[in-house]
Design an enzyme around this catalytic site. Sequence first.
Site, PDB file in Angstrom:
ATOM      1  CG  ASN A   1      -2.663  -5.165   2.037  1.00  0.00           C
ATOM      2  OD1 ASN A   1      -1.953  -5.492   2.984  1.00  0.00           O
ATOM      3  ND2 ASN A   1      -2.810  -5.916   0.958  1.00  0.00           N
TER       4      ASN A   1
ATOM      5  NE  ARG B   1      -3.991  -8.374   3.142  1.00  0.00           N
ATOM      6  CZ  ARG B   1      -4.910  -8.223   2.179  1.00  0.00           C
ATOM      7  NH1 ARG B   1      -5.957  -7.458   2.392  1.00  0.00           N
ATOM      8  NH2 ARG B   1      -4.773  -8.832   1.019  1.00  0.00           N
TER       9      ARG B   1
END
Length: 731
Positions: A35, A17
């Site tokens: 996520n 990320r």
Amino acid sequence: MHAKLRINGVVQGVGFRPFVYRIATQLNLKGYVLNLGNAGVEIEVEGEEYKIKNFLKLLKEKKPPLAQIKEIQVEWGKEKGYKKFEIRKSKEFSSESISIIPPDISICDDCINDMERGRRRNYFFTTCTNCGPRFTIIKKLPYDRENTTMDKFLMCEKCNKEYTNPLDRRYHAQTIACKECGPQIFLKKDNKIIKEGEEAIWTACNLLEKGEILAIKGVGGYHLACIVDVAKKLRKILGRKQKPFAIMVKDIKMAKEIAFINKKEEEMLKSYIKPIILLKKKKEIPQVAPALHNYGIMLPYTGLHYLIFKKVNRPLIMTSANFPGKPIIKDDKEIGNMANYILFYNREIYQRCDDSIVKFIGNEPVLIRRSRGYVPLAIKVNSKKNVVAFGAEENVTLCFLKNGYAFLSQHIGNVSHYETFEFLKDAFSHLKNLLNFKVETIACDLHPNFNTTKYAESFDMPLIRIQHHHAHIAGVMAEHGIQEAIGIAIDGIGYGEDGNIWGGEILYSNIKEYRRLGHLQYHKMPGGDLATKYPLRMLASILGEEIADFLYERKEVFPYKEKEIEIILKQVKKEKLKTSSCGRVLDAISALLDICHKMDYDGEPAMKLESIARDGKDILKLEPNIKNNVIDTKFLMEQLWENRNKNRKDLAYSAEEYIAKCLAELAMQKADENGIKNIVLSGGCAYNEHITLKIREVIEKNQYKFYINRKVPCGDGGISFGQAIVAAYNS
């Protein structure tokens, strides 16, 4: 332009990320990344089309080193008017897509450097986005701190600042911690804590130097640690008379002082997996690996290990804390009398996970145990079925097949023991939940009395029973994408369709089905399983009354001395159970050459035979003796008996050479008859380097293609993979 992406693979817990955030902001794209509950990642980006396409390109080309992208789904649409790019909170999302958390990763160089200075100086649990425990701490997906065993440790202000800074190496590192807010370490004796923090570690180091045996909490369970000088004392505690111990060394320099290491072995030793690697001995260390030619060596892979080697400048035995056949211990209350001192930390290990073991054969790595560092990474296969397979009885692993990927569990072990069987059930439930797996078909071994078979039968689901050696061969074929092959399956035990014990097989397989085309000669197994524990029993079966005096001269091996030998010689005539096992033949050779008369651990007689044979040469020069598709092994034993006074290293080498040449010859005959060019090798005896390399040499010299397991173990640790593949083709 707007694009919505769903990315599947190993993309959680590997710094994915923050990587996405960096490239999106660099390209001035707006949107978010988060996520998903299936271990995947969702991204929405808005901006000019060429920038989005460049973003997609960079996702693949510049991804973090531990990330694996299996699939990118892209939906194009109209812009939603995002004002900035941000990292959003994870969301529950379930789908049939395949993603999984990464395995446990050894400490990285950056974190080792952090332990030298600043607020993490000498902090044993220093980790970042690129390293640290993963599989062993996760309870459920998505991979967020509250879903791991780090949930009890609230971040301090400084850690939280790092955790929330997208440009920091510890951004969203779920294991982020420091001395102020993270797990703490303790030294315990007689159930009382005697030291805490750094003092606990330095005191433990002093105790190790003095020859004490310590239980040390690792990533996936406890190790028993001591200096190599007190190996004999450790053997007495564990009841392990001969089984080799693993050694942990400070660095490559220390490893090279005790073992020979080539470039490929060194690269794997240093890899993020940090497995135990079997390396040829340079000098003998008493009691560590008795009568073997190699040591199992690994490098430090946690901050705690590095701190220990700051003070201890010599090799340490670092063996799994478990009694024979039982699973690795993960809770200090289970240690009992194994160690006087326990060095432990106050973070729970959620899943046990042993160290992985690798052996190089012909300069290529072969897995003996696939566990820490590998699990739960996926293996791509040519099947879309949902199958779970339960393996055999020893060295058990589970295998889940889902949407074209195979997921193997960590090493579970011998499930004939109650505690290990309970571990099997726990591992099954955990991996099933992580994968959001819906069982459609179950696969198990053909053996009716295996605990895995009985467990598989307890489910009200379609059940497919797979012959043991068919599973071995199908596993190699699936790894290499082969649809048709002649297989050589050589191991210790596998239930045959004729009710006998197979283990030296030449099979035809198209994965879905198999045919037995040839095998090693059948021999009786006097006393059943006792013939495995006492190789002299197999020798008596093969050569009979002719070697009675030889047996009586070695009567001390048998619990009931002369009386037992008399019974064995009678059993040879009456015994109905027969075996074609390559392992039992190697055991009998080991007994005949007075290398090993009693098996104290799995594979011991054959392993010691291999070690003796390494320095030998082929003095017998026996030609393959094959009649009616049966390899004559009694002929081999008779030749060894007649020449028993010659150099045993040469006899050991000659015997292995004969077996390898016979197997290769019969496999090539059958390949020729069936118009097949692919010959595959699997089974526990494939770990014998001489036998495997000779088979390969003969096969490739005759223009056939040779294949062996590379992604899963050749032994029974890879059986579940083969079972799952065969079941998928039959469901």
